[in-house]
Design an enzyme around this catalytic site. Sequence first.
Site, mmCIF file in Angstrom:
data_model
loop_
_atom_site.group_PDB
_atom_site.id
_atom_site.type_symbol
_atom_site.label_atom_id
_atom_site.label_comp_id
_atom_site.label_asym_id
_atom_site.label_seq_id
_atom_site.Cartn_x
_atom_site.Cartn_y
_atom_site.Cartn_z
ATOM 1 N N HIS A 82 16.525 30.666 45.150
ATOM 2 C CA HIS A 82 17.865 30.142 45.459
ATOM 3 C C HIS A 82 18.263 28.974 44.555
ATOM 4 C CE1 HIS A 82 18.251 32.766 48.838
ATOM 5 N NE2 HIS A 82 17.234 32.250 49.493
ATOM 6 N N ASP A 126 13.036 39.743 47.877
ATOM 7 C CA ASP A 126 13.182 38.870 49.050
ATOM 8 C C ASP A 126 14.357 39.394 49.888
ATOM 9 O OD1 ASP A 126 12.403 35.782 49.930
ATOM 10 O OD2 ASP A 126 14.498 36.250 50.385
ATOM 11 N N HIS A 162 16.708 37.747 51.118
ATOM 12 C CA HIS A 162 17.945 37.049 50.735
ATOM 13 C C HIS A 162 18.257 37.261 49.259
ATOM 14 C CE1 HIS A 162 16.142 34.688 54.123
ATOM 15 N NE2 HIS A 162 17.378 34.787 54.583
ATOM 16 N N ASP A 212 10.294 38.385 53.960
ATOM 17 C CA ASP A 212 11.250 38.252 55.058
ATOM 18 C C ASP A 212 12.036 39.549 55.289
ATOM 19 O OD1 ASP A 212 12.255 37.582 52.559
ATOM 20 O OD2 ASP A 212 13.145 35.676 53.183
#
Length: 360
Positions: free
Chosen positions: A159, A213, A215, A302
Amino acid sequence: MVTIFSPDHALHDAPHEFLDGKLIVPHEVPIRVQMILDALEGAGIGPIQPPRAFDLNPIRAVHDDDYLAYLALAYERWVAAGGAAAAVLPSTLAVRWMSRRSVGPLVAPGYYSFDLSAPIVAGTYRAARAAADAALTGAALLLEGQQLAYALCRPPGHHAGRDLYGGYCYLNNAAIAAHFLRVGSWELGVSKLGQSPTPNSQPPRRVAVLDIDFHHGNGTQQIFYERDDVLFVSIHADPVREYPYFAGYADECGAGAGAGFNLNFPLEAGVTNARYLAVLDQALAAIADFAPRFLVLSAGFDTFGGDPIGDFALTADAYPLIGGRIAMLGLPTLVVQEGGYALAALGENAVGLLRGLTKN
Ligand code: SP5
Ligand code: ZN
């Protein structure tokens, strides 16, 4: 298969994060990597080595100097200026039409971050540097001829943009490693590799980053958005409903020279193993078309059904299959640890992915 791990990750231990207006116990905790480390040792999956110490040059190639200088001293300056000793978290965020640079010790966090999930504590910068060193060491091992390396990074990185942190991420480990693989060590003034550099006259060593991931890897996307030498492909929760909300849509395809070299696969809630593998095959086909010399895999767990902040439905069986499909690319691969918060499942899922990657 070599794992690179530094105990310095534990220097970063956030006291809390803000989520939906609540100050909560953080999801991104030191025990995450300990769970994975224990499982790797139990599975006897290969040697575990500490990172080599790199200087700032390969990190400066990805992140801005003022951002790095900020991160290095943010906590001390914050505390000295009267900020909470618990951690650095901004009160005011620079956004759209109010984004002028303002970097006083209590204000800079709002300039350099985009959410309230990434507190800075006294050891955050050292931990983030150790994670970047782990990714760089893995990249160096690939440059030296290894086929697979696993950088067990913490804090995660995908991120983090060129000058922006958030989402538990400060330095973009995968992007730093990908750029290092792309340009080679010599341009960065790093002389520690045990091998003479490949001459510049060789064909460009294109690199693909595949982000699995849950996200979207908004930071990695930003860093490579205008480049055609690093392909970014991400499979993730549709930002219409999930973090990071403001990036990760399918129509974000790259810009300028990078047009066509950014590929997003936003997915619905409840994604099953079969659904995920079908999308993964599309992502892998695009990577194969690009014909890179190296692959960097931003690996988050995740996507697991039991993850507390994800909404996919993958089971433990998915990860060996995901690894196996990726291995079929036949590319030297650096796995960089990103997210994954179902603590009890992290070890099995990491071992599963790595076992899949080491087949064929
Ligand atoms: C590296 C990484 O995985 N960072 C993720 C940061 C996510 N932070 C915000 C999470 C928003 C969670 N929304 C809860 C939805 C519950 N289904
Ligand atoms: Zn994640």
